[in-house]
Motif scaffolding. Structure first.
Motif, PDB file in Angstrom:
ATOM      1  N   GLU A 129     -61.797 -33.423  -4.393  1.00 38.50           N
ATOM      2  CA  GLU A 129     -62.262 -34.125  -3.193  1.00 38.50           C
ATOM      3  C   GLU A 129     -62.003 -33.312  -1.921  1.00 38.50           C
ATOM      4  N   PHE A 130     -60.865 -32.603  -1.905  1.00 41.07           N
ATOM      5  CA  PHE A 130     -60.495 -31.886  -0.678  1.00 41.07           C
ATOM      6  C   PHE A 130     -61.028 -30.452  -0.642  1.00 41.07           C
ATOM      7  N   TYR A 163     -59.539 -26.708   2.979  1.00 40.37           N
ATOM      8  CA  TYR A 163     -60.707 -25.825   2.898  1.00 40.37           C
ATOM      9  C   TYR A 163     -60.884 -25.015   4.175  1.00 40.37           C
ATOM     10  N   ARG A 172     -71.735 -22.384  12.248  1.00 36.31           N
ATOM     11  CA  ARG A 172     -71.058 -23.284  13.197  1.00 36.31           C
ATOM     12  C   ARG A 172     -71.547 -23.009  14.621  1.00 36.31           C
ATOM     13  N   PHE A 189     -66.717 -34.429   8.071  1.00 33.50           N
ATOM     14  CA  PHE A 189     -65.880 -33.691   7.106  1.00 33.50           C
ATOM     15  C   PHE A 189     -65.343 -32.454   7.817  1.00 33.50           C
ATOM     16  N   ALA A 190     -64.413 -32.679   8.735  1.00 36.42           N
ATOM     17  CA  ALA A 190     -64.080 -31.658   9.741  1.00 36.42           C
ATOM     18  C   ALA A 190     -63.180 -30.542   9.237  1.00 36.42           C
ATOM     19  N   PRO A 194     -63.261 -26.230  12.499  1.00 32.67           N
ATOM     20  CA  PRO A 194     -64.038 -25.139  13.116  1.00 32.67           C
ATOM     21  C   PRO A 194     -65.353 -25.551  13.783  1.00 32.67           C
ATOM     22  N   ASP A 212     -61.303 -36.211   8.698  1.00 30.45           N
ATOM     23  CA  ASP A 212     -61.111 -35.627   7.371  1.00 30.45           C
ATOM     24  C   ASP A 212     -60.123 -36.510   6.612  1.00 30.45           C
ATOM     25  N   LYS A 213     -60.315 -36.524   5.287  1.00 30.67           N
ATOM     26  CA  LYS A 213     -59.469 -37.382   4.450  1.00 30.67           C
ATOM     27  C   LYS A 213     -58.214 -36.656   3.975  1.00 30.67           C
ATOM     28  N   ASN A 214     -58.250 -35.327   4.024  1.00 33.45           N
ATOM     29  CA  ASN A 214     -57.129 -34.528   3.520  1.00 33.45           C
ATOM     30  C   ASN A 214     -56.036 -34.450   4.599  1.00 33.45           C
ATOM     31  N   ASP A 238     -59.031 -40.065   7.793  1.00 34.67           N
ATOM     32  CA  ASP A 238     -59.656 -41.263   7.207  1.00 34.67           C
ATOM     33  C   ASP A 238     -60.731 -40.834   6.223  1.00 34.67           C
ATOM     34  N   ASP A 239     -61.177 -41.789   5.442  1.00 37.61           N
ATOM     35  CA  ASP A 239     -62.358 -41.560   4.611  1.00 37.61           C
ATOM     36  C   ASP A 239     -63.590 -41.683   5.521  1.00 37.61           C
ATOM     37  N   ALA A 240     -64.527 -40.776   5.364  1.00 42.50           N
ATOM     38  CA  ALA A 240     -65.702 -40.765   6.246  1.00 42.50           C
ATOM     39  C   ALA A 240     -66.434 -42.107   6.214  1.00 42.50           C
ATOM     40  N   ASN A 257     -70.793 -31.669   6.651  1.00 45.70           N
ATOM     41  CA  ASN A 257     -70.560 -30.391   5.968  1.00 45.70           C
ATOM     42  C   ASN A 257     -69.638 -30.593   4.750  1.00 45.70           C
ATOM     43  N   PHE A 265     -72.786 -39.684   0.987  1.00 50.87           N
ATOM     44  CA  PHE A 265     -72.358 -40.208   2.287  1.00 50.87           C
ATOM     45  C   PHE A 265     -73.529 -40.357   3.266  1.00 50.87           C
TER      46      PHE A 265
HETATM   47  N1  SAM Z   1     -66.383 -28.573   8.071  1.00 51.87           N
HETATM   48  C1  SAM Z   1     -65.187 -27.900   7.645  1.00 51.87           C
HETATM   49  C2  SAM Z   1     -65.367 -26.411   7.706  1.00 51.87           C
HETATM   50  O1  SAM Z   1     -66.444 -25.928   8.061  1.00 51.87           O
HETATM   51  O2  SAM Z   1     -64.401 -25.693   7.416  1.00 51.87           O
HETATM   52  C3  SAM Z   1     -64.688 -28.356   6.269  1.00 51.87           C
HETATM   53  C4  SAM Z   1     -65.729 -28.405   5.209  1.00 51.87           C
HETATM   54  S1  SAM Z   1     -65.122 -28.701   3.589  1.00 51.87           S
HETATM   55  C5  SAM Z   1     -66.493 -28.126   2.701  1.00 51.87           C
HETATM   56  C6  SAM Z   1     -65.281 -30.457   3.386  1.00 51.87           C
HETATM   57  C7  SAM Z   1     -64.132 -31.278   3.928  1.00 51.87           C
HETATM   58  O3  SAM Z   1     -64.420 -32.676   3.668  1.00 51.87           O
HETATM   59  C8  SAM Z   1     -62.778 -31.022   3.282  1.00 51.87           C
HETATM   60  O4  SAM Z   1     -61.852 -30.676   4.282  1.00 51.87           O
HETATM   61  C9  SAM Z   1     -62.394 -32.341   2.606  1.00 51.87           C
HETATM   62  O5  SAM Z   1     -61.020 -32.628   2.696  1.00 51.87           O
HETATM   63  C10 SAM Z   1     -63.212 -33.347   3.397  1.00 51.87           C
HETATM   64  N2  SAM Z   1     -63.534 -34.587   2.686  1.00 51.87           N
HETATM   65  C11 SAM Z   1     -63.873 -34.745   1.390  1.00 51.87           C
HETATM   66  N3  SAM Z   1     -64.132 -36.037   1.114  1.00 51.87           N
HETATM   67  C12 SAM Z   1     -63.990 -36.715   2.262  1.00 51.87           C
HETATM   68  C13 SAM Z   1     -64.147 -38.078   2.647  1.00 51.87           C
HETATM   69  N4  SAM Z   1     -64.481 -39.010   1.746  1.00 51.87           N
HETATM   70  N5  SAM Z   1     -63.928 -38.413   3.921  1.00 51.87           N
HETATM   71  C14 SAM Z   1     -63.562 -37.489   4.834  1.00 51.87           C
HETATM   72  N6  SAM Z   1     -63.380 -36.185   4.541  1.00 51.87           N
HETATM   73  C15 SAM Z   1     -63.599 -35.806   3.275  1.00 51.87           C
END
Ligand code: SAM
Length: 339
Positions: A129-130, A163, A172, A189-190, A194, A212-214, A238-240, A257, A265
């Motif tokens: 997930e993360f 990530y 970006r 999904f921050a 960045p 972000d959830k992580n 939080d969860d998105a 992203n 989502f």
């Molecule tokens: N946008 C960032 C970047 O460019 O580096 C991070 C992108 S990464 C591909 C996706 C991110 O979504 C991860 O940090 C992950 O923890 C987060 N994520 C996954 N599931 C999520 C959810 N249900 N709610 C919020 N964030 C979530």
């Protein structure tokens, strides 16, 4: 090696060398040397006087002489005999831990890229997930954290905990250029921030909600907000889907992203966009169906909310795997009154 050469007094050496460089007759592999008051310049073949036009005859002598071969400047490629594939995040290089030459590549990188302090081997895919991955330290300091510079921003990163990819920098920047002064952005999904921080720092009057959830990603995101002195980016752990409920119809731009599962989502992303707002949706698709299935899902999600969508731009961001691409579809959400 024995070669034809031009002998000139030292005081004329630089002018002569420049003139000869234009003619292309200087031997590339032999080392020029000094002999008392003269400089001996190696040439490819016995020069004729026409080639030496511009150099006063009385000062030069054509001779044959022994020369040392120039040492080739060592390079990473020379040492390895091939060009290695690696990513760089801050002062960390990332290579494939399963590469049979991993140890050799790691020590060559440490030797030839002086700015690198760590070489990590990626010991598995980006997963879960993360979206994190396992690493082993192959060379240098024993750490997975660093600070990465991108478009004038600094990001604290811990590759094992959250990530981050340095390959998305221009993407970006491209999204940031679409945000107008004063607009509201929701980054669903921050990660460590960045997209959010670049927008917060460079778009006057913008306000950004970065979710972000992580927990490890959000901790770094908070540190990065301070590090880059942005006061218009709010970090939310939080969860998105849950966060989207609070942010209904709020955003001029929604960034989605999470390419591996952003489709799940879509309802939340569209819900957050205000009428006329733009969603930046990332997906992983097959070359035979780059956009159509994604677009059908986007339209379906909008219809469930009684809203419409208009495609603004669709593009390949990068290749992801054989025959698979990371794509971005940007669409505008249309309210039911405008439909
Ligand atoms: N946008 C960032 C970047 O460019 O580096 C991070 C992108 S990464 C591909 C996706 C991110 O979504 C991860 O940090 C992950 O923890 C987060 N994520 C996954 N599931 C999520 C959810 N249900 N709610 C919020 N964030 C979530």
């Amino acid at each position: 090696m024995k070669l034809w050469a031009i002998r000139v007094p030292r005081k004329m050496a630089e002018d002569t060398r420049k003139l000869l460089l234009q003619t292309g007759i200087i031997h590339a592999e032999a080392r020029i040397y000094r002999d008392n008051e003269y400089i001996i310049i190696p040439v490819n073949a016995k020069p004729d006087l026409g080639e030496l036009a511009g150099i006063p005859d009385k000062n030069i002598t054509i001779i044959q002489a022994e020369f040392e071969t120039k040492q080739k400047k060592p390079s990473l490629e020379n040492l390895l005999g091939f060009t290695p594939t690696f990513d760089v995040v801050g002062d960390i290089a990332i290579i494939d831990a399963d590469d049979p030459d991993a140890a050799l590549i790691a020590s060559a990188l440490m030797e030839f890229r002086k700015s690198l302090k760590v070489v990590l081997g990626a010991a598995g895919p980006v997963e879960g997930e993360f979206r994190t991955r396992q690493f082993v330290v192959l060379a240098g300091e024993y750490r997975t954290h660093t600070v990465h510079m991108e478009y004038g921003c600094r990001y604290k990163v811990d590759l094992a905990g959250a990530y981050f990819s340095g390959r998305l920098g221009s993407e970006r920047q491209r999204v940031t250029e679409k945000v107008k002064p004063g607009q509201c952005v929701v980054d669903l999904f921050a990660g460590v921030g960045p997209f959010s921080i670049l927008i917060g720092r460079t778009v006057p009057g913008a306000s950004v909600v970065a979710i972000d959830k992580n927990p490890a990603a959000v901790e770094l995101l908070r540190e990065n907000i301070l590090l880059n002195r942005v006061d218009n980016v709010r970090a939310v752990e939080d969860d998105a889907r849950d966060a989207a409920v609070e942010l209904e119809h709020r955003a001029d731009h929604v960034i989605m992203n999470l390419p591996q599962s952003a489709r799940e989502f879509l309802d939340s992303g569209i819900r957050v966009a205000r009428d006329g707002g733009m969603v930046h949706f990332y997906d992983i698709t097959h070359e035979d169906d780059l956009y159509q299935t994604s677009w059908d899902l986007i339209q379906g999600a909008a219809a469930r909310q009684g809203r419409g969508v208009e495609c603004v731009e669709k593009r390949i961001v990068r290749s992801y795997a054989p025959h698979q691409y990371n794509v971005c579809i940007e669409f505008q959400v249309i309210g039911n009154e405008q439909m």
